[in-house]
Design a protein around this motif. Structure first.
Motif, PDB file in Angstrom:
ATOM      1  N   CYS B  19       4.648 -21.399  51.012  1.00  0.00           N
ATOM      2  CA  CYS B  19       5.091 -20.124  51.571  1.00  0.00           C
ATOM      3  C   CYS B  19       3.958 -19.115  51.606  1.00  0.00           C
ATOM      4  O   CYS B  19       3.397 -18.745  50.561  1.00  0.00           O
ATOM      5  CB  CYS B  19       6.255 -19.562  50.755  1.00  0.00           C
ATOM      6  SG  CYS B  19       7.794 -20.387  51.097  1.00  0.00           S
ATOM      7  N   TYR B  55      -0.878 -16.855  50.000  1.00  0.00           N
ATOM      8  CA  TYR B  55       0.382 -17.276  49.403  1.00  0.00           C
ATOM      9  C   TYR B  55       1.265 -16.080  49.080  1.00  0.00           C
ATOM     10  O   TYR B  55       0.769 -15.007  48.707  1.00  0.00           O
ATOM     11  CB  TYR B  55       0.125 -18.021  48.087  1.00  0.00           C
ATOM     12  CG  TYR B  55      -0.415 -19.421  48.237  1.00  0.00           C
ATOM     13  CD1 TYR B  55       0.377 -20.429  48.776  1.00  0.00           C
ATOM     14  CD2 TYR B  55      -1.696 -19.745  47.810  1.00  0.00           C
ATOM     15  CE1 TYR B  55      -0.109 -21.726  48.892  1.00  0.00           C
ATOM     16  CE2 TYR B  55      -2.195 -21.038  47.927  1.00  0.00           C
ATOM     17  CZ  TYR B  55      -1.392 -22.021  48.470  1.00  0.00           C
ATOM     18  OH  TYR B  55      -1.868 -23.293  48.592  1.00  0.00           O
ATOM     19  N   ILE B  56       2.555 -16.306  49.195  1.00  0.00           N
ATOM     20  CA  ILE B  56       3.504 -15.388  48.574  1.00  0.00           C
ATOM     21  C   ILE B  56       3.446 -15.632  47.066  1.00  0.00           C
ATOM     22  O   ILE B  56       3.389 -16.776  46.617  1.00  0.00           O
ATOM     23  CB  ILE B  56       4.932 -15.641  49.116  1.00  0.00           C
ATOM     24  CG1 ILE B  56       5.033 -15.145  50.557  1.00  0.00           C
ATOM     25  CG2 ILE B  56       5.970 -14.992  48.233  1.00  0.00           C
ATOM     26  CD1 ILE B  56       6.356 -15.483  51.228  1.00  0.00           C
ATOM     27  N   PRO B  58       5.632 -15.166  44.023  1.00  0.00           N
ATOM     28  CA  PRO B  58       6.964 -14.780  43.540  1.00  0.00           C
ATOM     29  C   PRO B  58       6.905 -14.009  42.222  1.00  0.00           C
ATOM     30  O   PRO B  58       7.778 -13.189  41.948  1.00  0.00           O
ATOM     31  CB  PRO B  58       7.673 -16.122  43.358  1.00  0.00           C
ATOM     32  CG  PRO B  58       6.947 -17.065  44.246  1.00  0.00           C
ATOM     33  CD  PRO B  58       5.526 -16.617  44.249  1.00  0.00           C
ATOM     34  N   ASP B  61       5.237 -10.384  43.828  1.00  0.00           N
ATOM     35  CA  ASP B  61       5.690  -9.765  45.079  1.00  0.00           C
ATOM     36  C   ASP B  61       7.199  -9.567  45.044  1.00  0.00           C
ATOM     37  O   ASP B  61       7.941 -10.503  44.738  1.00  0.00           O
ATOM     38  CB  ASP B  61       5.330 -10.649  46.279  1.00  0.00           C
ATOM     39  CG  ASP B  61       3.823 -10.846  46.431  1.00  0.00           C
ATOM     40  OD1 ASP B  61       3.074  -9.916  46.078  1.00  0.00           O
ATOM     41  OD2 ASP B  61       3.408 -11.919  46.904  1.00  0.00           O
ATOM     42  N   ARG B  62       7.646  -8.367  45.406  1.00  0.00           N
ATOM     43  CA  ARG B  62       9.095  -8.128  45.430  1.00  0.00           C
ATOM     44  C   ARG B  62       9.755  -8.898  46.569  1.00  0.00           C
ATOM     45  O   ARG B  62      10.853  -9.404  46.440  1.00  0.00           O
ATOM     46  CB  ARG B  62       9.389  -6.638  45.581  1.00  0.00           C
ATOM     47  CG  ARG B  62       9.360  -5.848  44.279  1.00  0.00           C
ATOM     48  CD  ARG B  62       9.897  -4.451  44.536  1.00  0.00           C
ATOM     49  NE  ARG B  62       9.266  -3.885  45.732  1.00  0.00           N
ATOM     50  CZ  ARG B  62       8.228  -3.042  45.708  1.00  0.00           C
ATOM     51  NH1 ARG B  62       7.745  -2.632  44.554  1.00  0.00           N
ATOM     52  NH2 ARG B  62       7.705  -2.599  46.832  1.00  0.00           N
ATOM     53  N   ASP B  63       9.085  -8.921  47.701  1.00  0.00           N
ATOM     54  CA  ASP B  63       9.601  -9.655  48.856  1.00  0.00           C
ATOM     55  C   ASP B  63       8.421  -9.968  49.777  1.00  0.00           C
ATOM     56  O   ASP B  63       7.270  -9.704  49.416  1.00  0.00           O
ATOM     57  CB  ASP B  63      10.699  -8.865  49.574  1.00  0.00           C
ATOM     58  CG  ASP B  63      10.254  -7.459  49.933  1.00  0.00           C
ATOM     59  OD1 ASP B  63       9.027  -7.244  50.091  1.00  0.00           O
ATOM     60  OD2 ASP B  63      11.111  -6.577  50.059  1.00  0.00           O
ATOM     61  N   ALA B  64       8.715 -10.509  50.961  1.00  0.00           N
ATOM     62  CA  ALA B  64       7.631 -10.933  51.836  1.00  0.00           C
ATOM     63  C   ALA B  64       6.837  -9.732  52.371  1.00  0.00           C
ATOM     64  O   ALA B  64       5.622  -9.815  52.566  1.00  0.00           O
ATOM     65  CB  ALA B  64       8.173 -11.765  52.999  1.00  0.00           C
ATOM     66  N   ARG B  65       7.515  -8.608  52.602  1.00  0.00           N
ATOM     67  CA  ARG B  65       6.792  -7.415  53.048  1.00  0.00           C
ATOM     68  C   ARG B  65       5.773  -6.994  51.991  1.00  0.00           C
ATOM     69  O   ARG B  65       4.637  -6.647  52.317  1.00  0.00           O
ATOM     70  CB  ARG B  65       7.771  -6.268  53.329  1.00  0.00           C
ATOM     71  CG  ARG B  65       7.083  -4.905  53.502  1.00  0.00           C
ATOM     72  CD  ARG B  65       8.055  -3.800  53.828  1.00  0.00           C
ATOM     73  NE  ARG B  65       8.555  -3.911  55.176  1.00  0.00           N
ATOM     74  CZ  ARG B  65       7.946  -3.374  56.235  1.00  0.00           C
ATOM     75  NH1 ARG B  65       6.812  -2.689  56.089  1.00  0.00           N
ATOM     76  NH2 ARG B  65       8.457  -3.524  57.424  1.00  0.00           N
ATOM     77  N   GLN B  85       7.690  -6.962  60.812  1.00  0.00           N
ATOM     78  CA  GLN B  85       7.772  -8.417  60.797  1.00  0.00           C
ATOM     79  C   GLN B  85       7.767  -8.974  62.214  1.00  0.00           C
ATOM     80  O   GLN B  85       8.443  -8.458  63.101  1.00  0.00           O
ATOM     81  CB  GLN B  85       9.053  -8.867  60.088  1.00  0.00           C
ATOM     82  CG  GLN B  85       9.022 -10.335  59.709  1.00  0.00           C
ATOM     83  CD  GLN B  85      10.326 -10.826  59.101  1.00  0.00           C
ATOM     84  OE1 GLN B  85      11.019 -11.663  59.659  1.00  0.00           O
ATOM     85  NE2 GLN B  85      10.661 -10.300  57.934  1.00  0.00           N
ATOM     86  N   GLY B  87       7.887 -12.638  62.690  1.00  0.00           N
ATOM     87  CA  GLY B  87       8.768 -13.806  62.641  1.00  0.00           C
ATOM     88  C   GLY B  87       8.144 -14.894  61.799  1.00  0.00           C
ATOM     89  O   GLY B  87       7.095 -14.699  61.186  1.00  0.00           O
ATOM     90  N   VAL B  88       8.809 -16.038  61.805  1.00  0.00           N
ATOM     91  CA  VAL B  88       8.372 -17.142  60.966  1.00  0.00           C
ATOM     92  C   VAL B  88       7.756 -18.235  61.821  1.00  0.00           C
ATOM     93  O   VAL B  88       8.257 -18.543  62.898  1.00  0.00           O
ATOM     94  CB  VAL B  88       9.564 -17.696  60.171  1.00  0.00           C
ATOM     95  CG1 VAL B  88       9.308 -19.128  59.763  1.00  0.00           C
ATOM     96  CG2 VAL B  88       9.805 -16.844  58.954  1.00  0.00           C
ATOM     97  N   SER B  90       6.581 -22.197  61.257  1.00  0.00           N
ATOM     98  CA  SER B  90       6.882 -23.187  60.223  1.00  0.00           C
ATOM     99  C   SER B  90       6.730 -24.592  60.758  1.00  0.00           C
ATOM    100  O   SER B  90       6.608 -24.802  61.957  1.00  0.00           O
ATOM    101  CB  SER B  90       8.330 -22.993  59.749  1.00  0.00           C
ATOM    102  OG  SER B  90       9.203 -23.207  60.849  1.00  0.00           O
ATOM    103  N   VAL B 101       5.769 -22.582  55.598  1.00  0.00           N
ATOM    104  CA  VAL B 101       6.434 -21.450  56.248  1.00  0.00           C
ATOM    105  C   VAL B 101       5.493 -20.264  56.138  1.00  0.00           C
ATOM    106  O   VAL B 101       5.082 -19.903  55.034  1.00  0.00           O
ATOM    107  CB  VAL B 101       7.771 -21.119  55.539  1.00  0.00           C
ATOM    108  CG1 VAL B 101       8.170 -19.677  55.793  1.00  0.00           C
ATOM    109  CG2 VAL B 101       8.870 -22.063  55.988  1.00  0.00           C
ATOM    110  N   VAL B 103       5.384 -16.280  57.011  1.00  0.00           N
ATOM    111  CA  VAL B 103       6.048 -15.087  57.515  1.00  0.00           C
ATOM    112  C   VAL B 103       4.960 -14.228  58.141  1.00  0.00           C
ATOM    113  O   VAL B 103       4.052 -13.755  57.450  1.00  0.00           O
ATOM    114  CB  VAL B 103       6.769 -14.314  56.397  1.00  0.00           C
ATOM    115  CG1 VAL B 103       7.598 -13.187  56.999  1.00  0.00           C
ATOM    116  CG2 VAL B 103       7.643 -15.247  55.581  1.00  0.00           C
TER     117      VAL B 103
END
Lengths: 237, 237
Positions: B19, B55-56, B58, B61-65, B85, B87-88, B90, B101, B103
């Motif tokens: 991710c 990488y995200i 987790p 990071d609170r969320d993808a933003r 945003q 889009g994704v 993937s 994936v 984002v």
DNA sequence: CGAATAGTGTCTGTAAGACAGTATCTG
DNA sequence: CAGATACTGTCTTACAGACACTATTCG
């Protein structure tokens, strides 16, 4: 810090993320937009009505769209409805299993396509009355409705809610239901002409009482792509 | 089937998914949209210019933003550009490390905000000449440009490319650069009035030769939200 | 023929573009 | 005062909505 996390960070890899897809499946019943929900067969929230969704399966799904189509097929039997990506909903708080990413999609089908495959674990709810959904599914529904209403005002999107063949008055009713306002008949017909995504079926007319109407179908080029205009089908955005 | 996969399927958990977030950072130099690229410090594609991404995390990071903002901060020093945003993206094929994936986000900043933080691993490329990017980054750039151009035709989006304060002729030039076509002056000013996202700064006028122009600023309500119209700022969509 | 729905002709108001005019600065 | 840029007044044109009219079916 849990051991697994430490091991991953040593290798410069972050913790794993739960990856799912969720689909806002919309249809039109009694001139009202309806959201199709599926009773959850698994934890968490087992037994609750929720958006049809599930894990992405990297072993078998080619991409996230593929996963969404599979989920829709598994839960509703639908093979190829109009399907478009809505966006990603993510974060630590939205799923009790942990930090998650859901790729959200919206799909449109004529009610007739759903009716024949209806099963007991499905449920339809008028779009304005969706309550008590698990996860952040209510927010996903809200965003999907915003998107569909907005796109309906300048594109061929609503035609995917309409069973084929259809008449222009029927199609106008579908637009009006989706947009939540009435549209001028003359303007509507002018716009359909301009957008050019429907074509009259030679010789075909609707039956029933009163004057029959010309039957139309969606042009093949617009089954997967929308036709758009920048000036709006109605007045409001 | 690898052992790890089997173990996961026994627990009804799918394989893990890579991710990440990727950001299409856009700015305006010489009246041309430019994409900001960052030289990759890690494998894969180490050393190549690519979209700023990573990488995200987790754990943090609170969320993808949040992840996108962090990536942007780490690679460019930018604190809070306009960020939305896209889009994704993937699938199994887009990243050699495996099923992934991403984002994707797009961000707009005035060039002056970037210039001061410029570092050697950054690079700008005119939006039309982006070539040789790794992953599916070229497709992401294409979609971001489509989105930005489309949104520019009916919203306040391009104002985020404009250093404050600005004059209306300057803002019009930014719109024209973003849309790739000239706009009627009278119509443009009428639209800015209608959209209402800019306000004149009392008493402030641009200097330089010739008649000075009224200086404007973005209204605070529109720093994070766009102002939109359904009729279009130019004629074309 | 009347009721009901389908489809069209035409007028009017609104909003966008063209164009030319006025305003205000520098040198 | 000439040149350049900022800003505005106004005419024309294009398009959306209103409304009334014609068309075609059933009973």
């Amino acid at each position: 810090m849990p051991n697994e996390t430490k091991r991953r960070i040593d290798r410069e890899l972050p913790d794993p993320v739960i990856c799912t897809v969720d689909v806002v499946l919309l249809t039109l019943v009694d001139d009202t937009l309806q959201v199709v929900l599926a009773r959850r067969s698994q934890q968490p929230f087992q037994g609750l009505a929720a958006l049809p969704g599930g894990y992405i399966h990297p072993a078998t799904d080619r991409d996230a769209r593929d996963a969404a189509e599979r989920v829709l097929r598994e839960k509703t039997g639908l093979r190829s409805p109009y399907l478009e990506q809505l966006g990603v909903f993510s974060g630590a708080g939205r799923d009790p299993r942990g930090w998650s990413v859901s790729v959200a999609w919206y799909a449109l089908v004529p009610w007739e396509a759903l009716e024949t495959r209806w099963t007991a674990h499905l449920e339809i709810v008028p779009a304005g009355s969706v309550r008590g959904l698990p996860f952040d599914h209510e927010r996903i529904v809200e965003e999907a409705l915003d998107r569909v209403r907005s796109k309906s005002s300048y594109s061929s999107l609503p035609v995917h809610l309409c069973r084929e063949p259809f008449t222009l008055p029927q199609l106008q009713a579908v637009y009006e239901a989706t947009l939540g306002e009435s549209i001028n008949k003359v303007s509507f017909r002018r716009k359909m002409e301009e957008l050019g995504f429907v074509e009259p079926i030679p010789g075909a007319q609707s039956g029933g009482a009163h004057r029959p109407a010309q039957l139309y179908r969606l042009r093949d080029e617009f089954r997967r792509n929308l036709s758009t205009t920048d000036r709006g089908i109605n007045s409001g955005g």
